[in-house]
Design an enzyme around this catalytic site. Structure first.
Site, mmCIF file in Angstrom:
data_model
loop_
_atom_site.group_PDB
_atom_site.id
_atom_site.type_symbol
_atom_site.label_atom_id
_atom_site.label_comp_id
_atom_site.label_asym_id
_atom_site.label_seq_id
_atom_site.Cartn_x
_atom_site.Cartn_y
_atom_site.Cartn_z
ATOM 1 N N SER A 175 -3.964 -10.637 -2.416
ATOM 2 C CA SER A 175 -3.196 -9.469 -2.842
ATOM 3 C C SER A 175 -4.048 -8.212 -2.949
ATOM 4 O O SER A 175 -3.553 -7.109 -2.706
ATOM 5 C CB SER A 175 -2.520 -9.756 -4.190
ATOM 6 O OG SER A 175 -1.579 -10.795 -4.060
ATOM 7 N N HIS A 238 -4.173 -6.987 -7.988
ATOM 8 C CA HIS A 238 -3.108 -6.184 -7.390
ATOM 9 C C HIS A 238 -3.347 -4.701 -7.673
ATOM 10 O O HIS A 238 -3.310 -3.861 -6.767
ATOM 11 C CB HIS A 238 -1.751 -6.585 -7.970
ATOM 12 C CG HIS A 238 -1.371 -8.006 -7.698
ATOM 13 N ND1 HIS A 238 -1.996 -9.079 -8.297
ATOM 14 C CD2 HIS A 238 -0.411 -8.543 -6.901
ATOM 15 C CE1 HIS A 238 -1.444 -10.199 -7.883
ATOM 16 N NE2 HIS A 238 -0.490 -9.908 -7.028
#
Length: 291
Positions: A175, A238
């Site tokens: 991610s 993230h």
């Protein structure tokens, strides 16, 4: 005489129209693909430059190869440690030599290799979908070296941020790299919105945002609502990957028609990134609770 001249003009016009139609038919499909890609990836002033030198050599190998590697590792752990269900693959991945684990931080390769390991079907499908849909067009325009730089900068930023803000939790998934590509792309979209996104493109952006929200929701679930027999996984990658993309990624992707190393914005972004990296290394050696 006048009638003859009119007949000659009409025949010339018909020939021109036929030649134009034949030229349109002769336009290769690859050229049409490049035109579509240029509308989504580049602002209007530099599209002509891209189309003049657009080609498929080299092909988008970086994104394809990294995606195949991630898929292969996922299949390996799913088969090697047969799962009762594939939504979360707790068995095997947390003992993997690729997973980032706070107690094994001295194994420096884990700060990068964690991107190859995923926590379940939803996790890997979301990451692969986003990096292929967005990464392949980006690599067609900017080539693998620049896309790889942004992707790996996001991956490293993700693990280092996780080691600071969530220092006792493990980390898996690509991610950080995916969000770096998205951060760089969306910064360019925001700056050049009218030139890069046609009206119907807003729907596409909303779909991407929906996928991002779903991925973030899964990451939060893995962090705070993990089953009793599992282990919580950090989601800081993230956010850090997104910030890396909005700084380094934006600079790299906005320099399509310029020499990257001559752009002062690139060096400013690199200097800020290196400063954060050095702080993270110092924190991990001297200040981390995981010590």
């Amino acid at each position: 005489m006048a009638a003859a001249n009119e007949m000659e003009l009409e025949s010339v016009n018909l020939n021109v129209e036929r030649e134009g139609k034949e030229e349109n038919k002769d336009v290769p499909r690859s050229r049409k693909v490049h035109r579509i890609v240029s509308k989504w990836m580049l602002p209007e002033p530099v599209r002509r430059t891209y189309l003049e030198r657009a080609n498929c050599l080299p092909p988008p190998l970086f994104i394809i190869l990294i995606s195949l590697a991630e898929l292969a590792v996922f299949i390996y752990y799913a088969v090697w440690k047969p799962q009762k269900q594939w939504i979360t693959l707790d068995t095997g991945i947390l003992e993997s030599p690729l997973t980032y684990c706070p107690e094994k931080r001295e194994e420096a390769w884990r700060f990068i290799s964690y991107m190859l390991v995923h926590a379940g079907v939803q996790h890997i499908v979301g990451n692969l979908f986003m990096q292929l849909v967005l990464g392949i067009p980006l690599e067609m325009v900017h080539k693998g070296l620049r896309v790889g730089l942004v992707y790996l900068a996001g991956v490293l930023a993700g693990s280092l941020a996780s080691s600071i803000f969530d220092p006792l939790k493990s980390l898996v998934g690509a991610s950080g790299g995916v969000y770096a590509l998205m951060g760089g792309y969306f910064m360019n979209v925001i700056v050049n919105f009218r030139e890069m996104v046609p009206a119907f493109g807003i729907v596409r952006l909303l779909v991407i945002l929906l996928i991002v929200a779903s991925d973030m929701g899964f990451a939060l679930y893995r962090r705070f609502f993990v089953p009793a027999n599992g282990a919580p996984v950090s989601f800081a990658a993230h956010i850090a990957g997104g910030f890396a993309g909005m700084s380094i990624g934006y600079t790299v992707f906005s320099c399509f028609d310029k020499t990257l190393l001559r752009d002062p914005r690139f060096w400013i972004a690199i200097a800020a990134y290196v400063a954060c990296l050095l702080f993270a290394v110092f924190f991990n050696i001297f200040l981390s609770p995981a010590n």
